[in-house]
Design an enzyme around this catalytic site. Structure first.
Site, PDB file in Angstrom:
ATOM      1  N   GLU A 187      41.706  44.321  37.311  1.00  0.00           N
ATOM      2  CA  GLU A 187      42.571  43.224  36.656  1.00  0.00           C
ATOM      3  C   GLU A 187      43.724  43.707  35.128  1.00  0.00           C
ATOM      4  O   GLU A 187      43.794  43.514  34.427  1.00  0.00           O
ATOM      5  CB  GLU A 187      41.893  41.936  35.945  1.00  0.00           C
ATOM      6  CG  GLU A 187      41.064  41.113  36.880  1.00  0.00           C
ATOM      7  CD  GLU A 187      40.518  39.940  36.183  1.00  0.00           C
ATOM      8  OE1 GLU A 187      40.010  39.986  34.972  1.00  0.00           O
ATOM      9  OE2 GLU A 187      40.018  38.842  37.138  1.00  0.00           O
ATOM     10  N   GLU A 256      37.087  37.987  43.336  1.00  0.00           N
ATOM     11  CA  GLU A 256      36.234  37.364  42.681  1.00  0.00           C
ATOM     12  C   GLU A 256      36.457  35.864  42.610  1.00  0.00           C
ATOM     13  O   GLU A 256      37.273  35.153  42.308  1.00  0.00           O
ATOM     14  CB  GLU A 256      36.302  37.705  41.129  1.00  0.00           C
ATOM     15  CG  GLU A 256      35.968  39.067  40.762  1.00  0.00           C
ATOM     16  CD  GLU A 256      36.321  39.334  39.406  1.00  0.00           C
ATOM     17  OE1 GLU A 256      36.102  38.353  38.498  1.00  0.00           O
ATOM     18  OE2 GLU A 256      36.334  40.732  39.075  1.00  0.00           O
TER      19      GLU A 256
HETATM   20  C1  GAL Z   1      36.977  38.632  35.528  1.00  0.00           C
HETATM   21  C2  GAL Z   1      36.622  40.075  35.387  1.00  0.00           C
HETATM   22  C3  GAL Z   1      35.115  40.370  35.904  1.00  0.00           C
HETATM   23  C4  GAL Z   1      34.533  39.261  34.718  1.00  0.00           C
HETATM   24  C5  GAL Z   1      35.041  37.933  35.131  1.00  0.00           C
HETATM   25  C6  GAL Z   1      34.261  36.861  34.218  1.00  0.00           C
HETATM   26  O1  GAL Z   1      38.383  38.548  34.977  1.00  0.00           O
HETATM   27  O2  GAL Z   1      37.390  40.844  36.359  1.00  0.00           O
HETATM   28  O3  GAL Z   1      34.815  41.684  35.343  1.00  0.00           O
HETATM   29  O4  GAL Z   1      34.705  39.585  33.383  1.00  0.00           O
HETATM   30  O5  GAL Z   1      36.365  37.951  34.611  1.00  0.00           O
HETATM   31  O6  GAL Z   1      33.004  36.722  34.596  1.00  0.00           O
END
Ligand code: GAL
Length: 813
Positions: A187, A256
């Protein structure tokens, strides 16, 4: 030589076959991509992936977690690589136990699944310091995650280390291994946007560096709109249907999909409805998405001091499909499994063509994938309140609000995202040992004295001093009070004000606790301001500053401070306000009990413990110890810490993490209806209760008996209220609806016969269904464990389940 002879003896036709075979083999070991999908071994794939972070469980748990992921329909396991776990000090590497990355990847391979390796090495992940080793901060001239030579050199060195390890173990897919793609950075796009030119240069460098490592499989960069070719940019979020990659020839990937959210100490516990999660995936896939990763599929536990934040809880359950303890989180796990089956039935059509869209009404949408020899359709109703009937190819389909039906043959609705075919399970924590025989040792607050070696006429930043070797740093100073002070006569004690950059603080005056203050995730800073009982002559002020995990996200988070940075003042003296910040301060790193290793059996002999009527209760800075036997069976174990405040817990010398049941979840919880856009604030539980009450004890850390349990309590607690609990399924529930599409309808695809919807209930291995608590044929209301009869209820509702339960276990109604 020999094979050559053989070839020469072959008739011509066989020779060509052999050549062809060789050619096929060459194609076999490859991972590429095009605009539709990741192409594995020459075949476009719809890939379902799930995050399992290896250090958040134990190697003993890994095979079962991976198997459950496979049974849940996953093709890929995604994990970050945790730099600070692997390189605790520069050049000293650690790859054992929970950090045995190679073993984890090989287990995934043995299960027949693939791996998405997110090397980072910045990982965010609510992990301490976002995965960076704390020593990295103290490399001269370093600035993290930008165009900075010392940082890039360190990042490259670690990335190369991991890639060469993977290569040496033949773990990349092109070497016959399971790793089908990797990730560099994490990110970074939003950071680059903030910092401009050096950020852009860093992105280019990171991509080039990664690609230059020649892994043979694609690299991705998530949330990175300008990811340079051939790196694929991907989406992260609760929804990603509108994401498009930066080039037409890259696949639409979702690295994600947040299955819930993390818990912070002081926050409520987030839950994301299974219906909405399934809806988000179906929506992504119907819009051409071909890779979905659940973040997290198993969240696990932030053992030791690995949680970041600050203020991230020890539990990283995340409301993931597999819960913190490795048990199935139902109905989420089962509902997603059914979704995955439905999507896989559509795969031939999905990977072959782009969909055609039609809009049969307001908030309604049809995606049709019509390929030669395959057809799949997704019927969507985006309305958050109303059901809808959609006519598609002359057939009518009912769609609940905020739902998508999947038709793998363009005819049969085998799955609807809002109709749970999977059972729900209610989990229960049952006490198995409430009678620990505790002994206590009360640690005196440290105070300044002549031989202090660390002193300064200044207030020091905490992490700079501790290097995060401990949560604790003592700030100690002396205050002399003249007999003429007015407050001695009028009894109005002066007010001590201490401002700290975080994260928690215990204030001791002459050895007595005067108060505890603490910040929170959104505002780690804190202020202590209260009248303090000072006496004529010398007074000892001892401030125990406590870190609760280092930040893992935010612009230049590595520069964020912790500890007492001032001002520190004493107000209400004859002179007015005395500034204490510039007077002499002594420092002590860590607790006495830490230095003596009271968490181990051998270390514990160095102090006198008391018990029985002398047992310390509700006293700060207290160490407790006891031993216990391991309960029989396989149910996961936890400690119920409800009667305690804040501190840390060790079992057989190993830290199970920070406990903080004294931090009550603030904010509102309210009802949770699945329909409508989900946010992490939407469906929460535990409001008004501790954010985290139970703390996972891995069974593999235990011996049959004589397990040594140590609790360090910072605030003061009641150890007799601690109990050992085991987690198991208490009740299972299932809903069925008339006209409900079920996966059994898949058989229709072949047989043309209609199946009536069925409820299938099961208990985990070793458990039996013992009682039917509730059954209602009609319009029952509520949720599992909390059902009641609705306005319509057939009085013979119990007959069918009771009849079946006498015959079968598990049973199908
Ligand atoms: C995303 C990040 C993950 C984790 C998630 C929240 O932005 O890439 O590593 O932090 O948020 O759980």
């Amino acid at each position: 030589m020999r094979s050559r002879v053989l070839m020469e003896n072959l008739p011509k036709a066989s020779f060509y076959t052999l050549l062809l075979l060789l050619w096929v083999c060459a194609v076999t070991a490859s991972v590429t991509y095009d605009h539709k999908a990741i192409v594995v071994n020459g075949q476009r794939r719809i890939l379902i992936s799930g995050s399992i972070h290896y250090p958040r469980s134990t190697p003993q748990m890994w095979p079962d977690l991976i198997q459950k992921a496979k049974d849940g329909g996953l093709d890929v396991i995604q994990t970050y690589v945790f730099w600070n776990g692997h390189e605790p000090s520069p050049g000293k590497y650690y790859f054992e136990d929970r950090y045995d990355l190679v073993k984890f990847i090989k287990l995934v391979q043995q299960a027949g699944l693939n791996v998405h390796l997110r090397i980072g090495p910045y990982v965010c992940a609510e992990w301490n310091f976002g995965g960076f080793p704390v020593w990295l901060k103290y490399v001269p001239g370093i600035a993290f995650r930008t165009d900075n030579e010392p940082f890039k050199a360190a990042m490259q060195k670690f990335t190369e280390k991991i890639v060469s390890m993977m290569k040496a173990e033949k773990l990349f897919q092109t070497q016959g291994g399971p790793i089908i793609m990797s990730q560099i950075e994490n990110e970074y796009g939003p950071v680059e946007w903030e910092i401009g030119a050096p950020g852009k240069a860093y992105t280019q460098w990171a991509a080039q560096m990664a690609v230059g490592l020649d892994t043979g499989v694609p690299w991705i960069m998530c949330k990175q709109e300008d990811a340079p070719d051939p790196v694929i940019d991907t989406c992260n979020g609760f929804y990603c249907e509108n994401f498009t990659p930066n080039k037409k020839y890259k696949p639409k990937m979702w690295t994600e999909n947040w299955t819930g959210w993390y818990t912070e100490f002081g926050g409520a516990v987030p839950r994301r409805p299974a219906e909405d999660l399934a809806f988000s995936v179906a929506r992504f896939v119907q819009n051409g998405g071909s890779f979905v990763n659940y973040y997290m599929y198993h969240g696990g536990t932030n053992f030791e001091r690995t949680s970041g934040g600050p203020f991230i809880a020890t539990s990283y359950d995340y409301d993931a499909p597999i819960d913190e303890y490795g048990l199935l989180n139902e109905p989420k796990w089962g509902h997603l499994r059914d979704l995955h089956k439905a999507i896989k039935l559509c795969e031939p059509a999905l990977v072959s063509v782009d969909p055609t869209l039609s809009w049969p009404g307001n908030n309604l949408e049809i995606h049709e994938f019509k390929a030669s020899g395959a057809c799949a359709a997704f019927l969507a109703n985006y309305d958050t309140a109303s059901s809808a009937t959609v006519t598609f190819r002359n057939v009518k389909y009912d769609l609940p609000p905020w739902s998508i039906s999947i038709l793998p043959d363009c005819k049969t609705a085998v799955f609807n995202t809002a109709r749970l075919g999977a059972q729900s399970s209610l989990m229960k924590m049952t006490a198995v040992n409430t009678a620990f025989d505790w002994q206590s040792y009360n640690e005196e607050p440290a105070s300044s004295n002549e031989d202090d070696s660390l002193t300064a006429y200044a207030l020091w930043e905490q992490i700079n001093i501790t290097r995060d070797s401990t949560d604790y740093l003592w700030y100690m100073t002396d205050v002399n009070i003249d007999a003429n002070e007015g407050f001695i006569k009028n009894g109005q004690f002066p007010v001590l004000t201490v401002m700290s950059a975080g994260h928690a603080l215990n204030v001791f005056i002459n050895g007595q606790l005067s108060g505890s203050v603490y910040g929170g995730l959104d505002f780690p800073k804190l202020t202590f301001s209260d009248s303090v009982k000072l006496r004529v002559g010398n007074n000892k002020i001892s401030l125990l500053s406590i870190a609760v995990g280092l930040p893992n996200v935010g612009l230049h988070f590595e520069t964020w401070n912790a500890g007492v940075l001032g001002p520190v003042t004493l107000k209400g003296l004859n002179e007015g306000t005395r500034d204490l910040a510039k007077q002499k301060w002594s420092y002590k790193i860590g607790l006495k009990g830490e230095a003596l290793n009271l968490n181990t059996v051998s270390g514990s002999t160095s102090v006198e413990w008391v018990q029985g009527s002398l047992l310390a209760k509700k006293q700060p800075l207290t160490w407790y110890k006891t031993t216990f036997s391991t309960p029989a069976g396989n149910d996961p174990l936890a400690l119920d810490m409800i009667s305690m405040g804040k501190g840390q817990v060790w079992i057989n010398g190993r830290s199970i993490g920070r406990h903080w049941p004294g931090y009550i979840a603030h904010g509102g919880c309210g009802d949770c209806y699945y329909a409508g856009t989900y946010t992490d604030k939407k469906c929460r539980t535990n409001c008004g209760e501790p954010s985290q009450r139970w703390y996972h004890i891995p069974r593999s850390w235990l011996n049959p008996s004589g397990n040594y349990l140590v609790v360090f309590e910072e605030w003061g607690g009641e150890p007799t209220g601690i109990s050992l609990v085991q987690r198991a399924t208490e009740s299972v529930c299932a809903d069925i609806y008339e006209g409900q599409p079920t996966l059994k309808n898949r058989q229709m695809l072949e047989s043309g016969k209609v199946n009536r919807p069925k409820a299938h209930l099961w208990c985990p291995p070793g458990k039996k269904i013992s009682q039917i608590k509730f059954a209602s044929y009609g319009l029952p209301q509520g949720t599992c464990g909390n059902f009641k009869e609705g306005s319509c209820h057939a009085h013979k509702s119990y007959d069918a389940p009771q009849k079946v339960s006498r015959l079968l276990d598990p049973f199908t109604i």
